[in-house]
Motif scaffolding. Structure first.
Motif, mmCIF file in Angstrom:
data_model
loop_
_atom_site.group_PDB
_atom_site.id
_atom_site.type_symbol
_atom_site.label_atom_id
_atom_site.label_comp_id
_atom_site.label_asym_id
_atom_site.label_seq_id
_atom_site.Cartn_x
_atom_site.Cartn_y
_atom_site.Cartn_z
ATOM 1 N N ARG A 19 0.796 -1.106 0.251
ATOM 2 C CA ARG A 19 0.133 0.112 0.322
ATOM 3 C C ARG A 19 1.157 1.191 -0.286
ATOM 4 N N ASN A 20 1.520 1.168 0.598
ATOM 5 C CA ASN A 20 2.651 2.476 1.233
ATOM 6 C C ASN A 20 3.537 2.817 -0.571
ATOM 7 N N ALA A 23 0.964 4.064 -2.846
ATOM 8 C CA ALA A 23 0.216 5.656 -2.331
ATOM 9 C C ALA A 23 1.430 6.039 -3.052
ATOM 10 N N SER A 29 -1.487 9.340 0.161
ATOM 11 C CA SER A 29 -1.266 9.053 1.595
ATOM 12 C C SER A 29 -1.462 6.639 1.731
ATOM 13 N N THR A 30 -0.414 6.505 2.551
ATOM 14 C CA THR A 30 -0.954 4.924 2.537
ATOM 15 C C THR A 30 -2.717 5.090 2.700
ATOM 16 N N GLN A 31 -2.508 6.218 4.612
ATOM 17 C CA GLN A 31 -3.651 5.465 4.895
ATOM 18 C C GLN A 31 -5.319 5.853 3.555
ATOM 19 N N THR A 32 -5.065 6.159 2.672
ATOM 20 C CA THR A 32 -5.652 6.735 1.698
ATOM 21 C C THR A 32 -6.162 5.482 0.872
ATOM 22 N N ALA A 34 -5.571 2.519 2.093
ATOM 23 C CA ALA A 34 -5.858 1.867 2.930
ATOM 24 C C ALA A 34 -7.882 1.839 2.936
ATOM 25 N N ASN A 35 -8.667 3.023 3.411
ATOM 26 C CA ASN A 35 -9.203 3.106 2.856
ATOM 27 C C ASN A 35 -10.367 3.612 1.593
ATOM 28 N N ASN A 38 -10.772 -0.898 1.408
ATOM 29 C CA ASN A 38 -11.757 -0.777 2.850
ATOM 30 C C ASN A 38 -13.042 -0.283 2.903
ATOM 31 N N HIS A 40 -14.513 2.482 2.686
ATOM 32 C CA HIS A 40 -14.483 4.055 3.532
ATOM 33 C C HIS A 40 -14.165 5.168 2.710
ATOM 34 N N ARG A 41 -13.844 4.684 1.378
ATOM 35 C CA ARG A 41 -13.327 6.291 0.704
ATOM 36 C C ARG A 41 -13.345 5.812 -0.602
#
Length: 286
Positions: A19-20, A23, A29-32, A34-35, A38, A40-41
């Protein structure tokens, strides 16, 4: 975009990147990431295009509007139906996912096989023994055709579904078989092995069902013959190469030894024996 998160994760794992890393490539971002995975986005259109370009797929595939990864796959897959007249073989209308699976197999597996076969045949258009090879190769193709033609006939039989699962309840299996013979509202009691029909089942239908079950089992056994012919044809082609190669290699080595005095023919390994010792394909004579 219900399928987007699943397809993004699938593509990323196929490409074996984290993911990193993804990204960093996309500038998010890595969190993006992940979202995204998942659910979530969802990405904006520009990011969606970047993802599609990076993985070499269409946006329609990413968001679940198409089951073909590329326009080329879609074009080739759909054209196969006309090119090989699949409508004459496939008697039911396929959904888009089934068409994509079939189309991808045809494009990525069947087409390369056809190219390889064409290449092999071209390689043997020269030489004195081309007729011998063509005879052997045609026999192989005829055997394969016979095998898959027989298998196709088997899959058209009403009792074919019995081969698809290992744990069919006998009552449920009979219920499916009854329904294939037009008894569509069969109510079965699995514990008592009893059935209720919307109409009376006549003796002729019962006889047909029993006969169908017997024929289906015998038909599977009959597949052993075309299977054996395929294996025999493959071994004959293999022997064609091995025999010619061994004989000519020995002649060449003898000539070299006679000229240079450096080759001891007694030390030359027998190619056939080497092949048998190293054979790990697990095939058995039938």
């Amino acid at each position: 975009m219900n399928l987007f998160r699943f397809r993004l994760k699938e593509l990323r794992e196929e490409k074996n990147i984290s993911r990193n890393d993804l990204a960093e490539i996309l500038g998010v971002s890595t969190q993006t990431i992940a979202n995204y995975e998942n659910g979530h986005r969802e990405p904006n259109f520009d990011t969606l295009l970047k993802i599609a370009d990076f993985f070499g797929v269409t946006v329609d595939y990413l968001i679940g509007h198409s089951d073909f990864r590329t326009r080329e796959e879609e074009f080739k897959g759909k054209n196969f139906y006309e090119k090989y007249k699949l409508d004459e073989v496939i008697e039911v209308s396929l959904d888009s996912e089934s068409k994509a699976i079939l189309g991808n197999i045809l494009v990525n597996n069947v087409e390369p096989l056809i190219r390889n076969i064409s290449g092999i045949l071209y390689q043997h258009t020269f030489g004195d023994e081309k007729k011998d090879f063509f005879t052997l190769f045609k026999k192989l193709l005829d055997s394969l055709n016979l095998y898959f033609g027989s298998l196709l006939e088997y899959t058209k039989k009403p009792a074919y579904f019995l081969a698809l699962k290992s744990d069919y309840d006998p009552s449920y299996a009979l219920k499916l078989l009854f329904e294939r013979y037009g008894f569509n509202n069969v109510v079965s009691n699995y514990k008592r092995n009893s059935f209720m029909f919307e109409k009376k089942m006549d003796d002729e239908t019962i006889t047909k069902i029993i006969s169908e079950l017997q024929e289906t089992s015998l038909f599977l056994i009959s597949l052993l013959k075309p299977q054996g012919e395929v294996l025999t044809s493959m071994r004959n082609i293999e022997a064609f190469y091995l025999n010619n190669f061994e004989e000519n290699l020995v002649r060449i080595l003898k000539l070299i030894g006679a000229v240079q005095g450096i080759v001891d023919i007694s030390e030359i390994s027998n190619i056939k024996n080497i092949n048998k010792e190293g054979d790990t394909d697990g095939s058995q004579d039938s």
